[in-house]
Design a protein around this motif. Structure first.
Motif, PDB file in Angstrom:
ATOM      1  N   PHE A  63       0.761  -1.021  -0.381  1.00 47.69           N
ATOM      2  CA  PHE A  63       0.166  -0.157  -0.230  1.00 47.69           C
ATOM      3  C   PHE A  63       0.940   1.455  -0.183  1.00 47.69           C
ATOM      4  O   PHE A  63       0.357   1.949  -0.591  1.00 47.69           O
ATOM      5  CB  PHE A  63      -0.519   0.181   1.461  1.00 47.69           C
ATOM      6  N   GLY A  64       2.041   0.927   1.250  1.00 51.02           N
ATOM      7  CA  GLY A  64       2.539   2.203   0.289  1.00 51.02           C
ATOM      8  C   GLY A  64       3.026   2.772  -0.843  1.00 51.02           C
ATOM      9  O   GLY A  64       3.423   4.027  -0.848  1.00 51.02           O
ATOM     10  N   GLU A  65       3.763   1.816  -1.396  1.00 45.85           N
ATOM     11  CA  GLU A  65       4.457   1.423  -2.744  1.00 45.85           C
ATOM     12  C   GLU A  65       3.449   2.233  -3.867  1.00 45.85           C
ATOM     13  O   GLU A  65       3.682   3.147  -4.235  1.00 45.85           O
ATOM     14  CB  GLU A  65       5.015   0.403  -3.502  1.00 45.85           C
ATOM     15  N   MET A  66       2.335   2.558  -3.415  1.00 46.15           N
ATOM     16  CA  MET A  66       1.548   2.214  -4.009  1.00 46.15           C
ATOM     17  C   MET A  66       1.036   4.272  -4.113  1.00 46.15           C
ATOM     18  O   MET A  66       0.484   4.656  -4.842  1.00 46.15           O
ATOM     19  CB  MET A  66       0.113   1.427  -4.357  1.00 46.15           C
ATOM     20  N   LEU A  67       1.007   3.883  -2.729  1.00 45.40           N
ATOM     21  CA  LEU A  67       1.126   5.932  -2.240  1.00 45.40           C
ATOM     22  C   LEU A  67       2.450   6.665  -3.211  1.00 45.40           C
ATOM     23  O   LEU A  67       1.603   7.790  -3.532  1.00 45.40           O
ATOM     24  CB  LEU A  67       0.846   5.850  -0.794  1.00 45.40           C
ATOM     25  N   ARG A 106       3.771   6.687  -5.670  1.00 44.81           N
ATOM     26  CA  ARG A 106       3.760   6.796  -6.971  1.00 44.81           C
ATOM     27  C   ARG A 106       2.290   7.882  -7.165  1.00 44.81           C
ATOM     28  O   ARG A 106       3.021   7.990  -8.597  1.00 44.81           O
ATOM     29  CB  ARG A 106       3.593   5.342  -7.625  1.00 44.81           C
ATOM     30  N   ARG A 107       1.820   8.208  -6.183  1.00 42.92           N
ATOM     31  CA  ARG A 107       0.964   8.939  -7.182  1.00 42.92           C
ATOM     32  C   ARG A 107       1.369  10.395  -6.820  1.00 42.92           C
ATOM     33  O   ARG A 107       2.564  11.163  -6.283  1.00 42.92           O
ATOM     34  CB  ARG A 107      -0.293   9.671  -5.214  1.00 42.92           C
ATOM     35  N   SER A 108       0.786  11.077  -7.688  1.00 42.15           N
ATOM     36  CA  SER A 108       1.191  12.486  -8.228  1.00 42.15           C
ATOM     37  C   SER A 108       0.616  13.241  -7.098  1.00 42.15           C
ATOM     38  O   SER A 108       1.467  14.252  -6.551  1.00 42.15           O
ATOM     39  CB  SER A 108       1.694  12.825  -9.596  1.00 42.15           C
ATOM     40  N   VAL A 167      -2.918  13.624  -0.725  1.00 37.59           N
ATOM     41  CA  VAL A 167      -4.089  12.769   0.041  1.00 37.59           C
ATOM     42  C   VAL A 167      -3.194  11.960   1.628  1.00 37.59           C
ATOM     43  O   VAL A 167      -3.720  11.812   2.861  1.00 37.59           O
ATOM     44  CB  VAL A 167      -2.466  10.897  -0.384  1.00 37.59           C
ATOM     45  N   LEU A 168      -1.893  13.120   2.118  1.00 34.56           N
ATOM     46  CA  LEU A 168      -1.640  12.042   3.158  1.00 34.56           C
ATOM     47  C   LEU A 168      -2.161  13.792   4.569  1.00 34.56           C
ATOM     48  O   LEU A 168      -1.642  13.249   5.419  1.00 34.56           O
ATOM     49  CB  LEU A 168      -0.131  13.003   3.178  1.00 34.56           C
ATOM     50  N   THR A 169      -2.074  15.035   3.185  1.00 33.26           N
ATOM     51  CA  THR A 169      -3.051  16.609   4.523  1.00 33.26           C
ATOM     52  C   THR A 169      -4.100  15.117   4.621  1.00 33.26           C
ATOM     53  O   THR A 169      -4.554  15.672   6.040  1.00 33.26           O
ATOM     54  CB  THR A 169      -3.196  17.102   3.142  1.00 33.26           C
ATOM     55  N   GLY A 170      -5.696  14.866   3.446  1.00 34.99           N
ATOM     56  CA  GLY A 170      -6.478  14.033   4.163  1.00 34.99           C
ATOM     57  C   GLY A 170      -6.199  13.158   5.097  1.00 34.99           C
ATOM     58  O   GLY A 170      -7.201  12.966   6.346  1.00 34.99           O
ATOM     59  N   ALA A 188      -2.290   7.101  13.126  1.00 35.45           N
ATOM     60  CA  ALA A 188      -1.519   6.472  13.359  1.00 35.45           C
ATOM     61  C   ALA A 188      -0.598   6.589  12.115  1.00 35.45           C
ATOM     62  O   ALA A 188       0.835   5.866  11.922  1.00 35.45           O
ATOM     63  CB  ALA A 188      -2.496   6.258  12.268  1.00 35.45           C
ATOM     64  N   ALA A 189      -0.341   8.262  11.449  1.00 35.45           N
ATOM     65  CA  ALA A 189       0.752   8.577  10.937  1.00 35.45           C
ATOM     66  C   ALA A 189       2.305   8.748  12.155  1.00 35.45           C
ATOM     67  O   ALA A 189       3.308   7.762  11.605  1.00 35.45           O
ATOM     68  CB  ALA A 189       0.447  10.126  10.061  1.00 35.45           C
ATOM     69  N   GLU A 190       1.894   9.442  13.380  1.00 30.24           N
ATOM     70  CA  GLU A 190       3.323   9.476  14.061  1.00 30.24           C
ATOM     71  C   GLU A 190       3.497   7.704  14.719  1.00 30.24           C
ATOM     72  O   GLU A 190       5.114   7.624  14.493  1.00 30.24           O
ATOM     73  CB  GLU A 190       2.472   9.989  14.854  1.00 30.24           C
TER      74      GLU A 190
END
Length: 91
Positions: free
Chosen positions: A3-7, A9-11, A16-19, A29-31
């Motif tokens: 999933f991380g690899e797919m994320l 590759r997104r432009s 996405v991370l802000t959301g 979860a991020a922390e």
């Protein structure tokens, strides 16, 4: 592919991370992921330091880019230039 690899590759990864981190659960979860990665690295560094083949060069390479280990006080590699001394003793 993870999933991380797919994320990664997104432009629009910034959006996405802000959301993801805009909610308390997402931020937690991020922390938590950062803490897990840092703990894993510290474990690897501990094992490396205890290895008979470890030396200062190997440790420096393993710690490279992980300035957080030093509590934010580490600013990079200092120049190794030594000022030349004049016969008078002044620099």
């Amino acid at each position: 592919m993870t999933f991380g690899e797919m994320l990664s590759r997104r432009s629009d990864i910034d959006a996405v991370l802000t959301g993801l981190t805009s909610t308390p659960a997402g931020l937690f979860a991020a922390e938590a992921a950062v803490v897990r990665r840092r703990r894993a690295l510290l474990g690897e560094l501990r094992e490396l330091a205890l290895a008979e083949t470890a030396n200062e060069t190997v440790m420096h390479k393993a710690m490279s880019g992980h300035h957080w280990i030093f509590g934010g006080q580490h600013t990079g590699v200092a120049s190794r230039r030594v000022p030349s001394m004049r016969l008078s003793g002044s620099a």
